[in-house]
Scaffold this motif. Sequence first.
Motif, PDB file in Angstrom:
ATOM      1  N   TRP A  95       0.867  -1.175   0.000  1.00 44.37           N
ATOM      2  CA  TRP A  95       0.000   0.000   0.000  1.00 44.37           C
ATOM      3  C   TRP A  95       0.899   1.218   0.000  1.00 44.37           C
ATOM      4  O   TRP A  95       1.512   1.549   1.014  1.00 44.37           O
ATOM      5  N   GLU A 152       1.051   4.751   0.219  1.00 46.41           N
ATOM      6  CA  GLU A 152       0.233   5.893   0.625  1.00 46.41           C
ATOM      7  C   GLU A 152       0.607   7.158  -0.147  1.00 46.41           C
ATOM      8  O   GLU A 152      -0.262   7.926  -0.547  1.00 46.41           O
ATOM      9  N   ASP A 153       1.894   7.372  -0.394  1.00 49.36           N
ATOM     10  CA  ASP A 153       2.338   8.566  -1.114  1.00 49.36           C
ATOM     11  C   ASP A 153       1.806   8.575  -2.549  1.00 49.36           C
ATOM     12  O   ASP A 153       1.352   9.615  -3.049  1.00 49.36           O
ATOM     13  N   ASP A 204      -1.921   9.383  -2.497  1.00 45.62           N
ATOM     14  CA  ASP A 204      -2.149  10.794  -2.235  1.00 45.62           C
ATOM     15  C   ASP A 204      -1.884  11.627  -3.489  1.00 45.62           C
ATOM     16  O   ASP A 204      -2.629  12.578  -3.781  1.00 45.62           O
TER      17      ASP A 204
END
Length: 97
Positions: free
Chosen positions: A86, A88-89, A92
Amino acid sequence: MKLSGEWELGPEEIAALFRAKGWTYHSDYGLTVPTEDVIEAMLSRLIKEALTNTDAVAVQGGRFMVWKDPELPHSYDLFLNLGFIWDEDALDAEVAA
């Protein structure tokens, strides 16, 4: 179906990985960590399914996938899904775009 032949990673080693990670399977007894016998039975079932389904090149069940080599009868590659990453960056950045 009894599996014979050479294993690079045997059912006992795969079961140890499931124990170490706490990976469970649903059975008649609820969620349990599979033993080496359960692992071997599951892989046998998937291989048997791959043999009977002549249209399928791969059969998947749980964390496992069996790929049959169309050029080498009775030869299978067994894949174990270790999970996913996963990032996240990256997610986003997609949402921001």
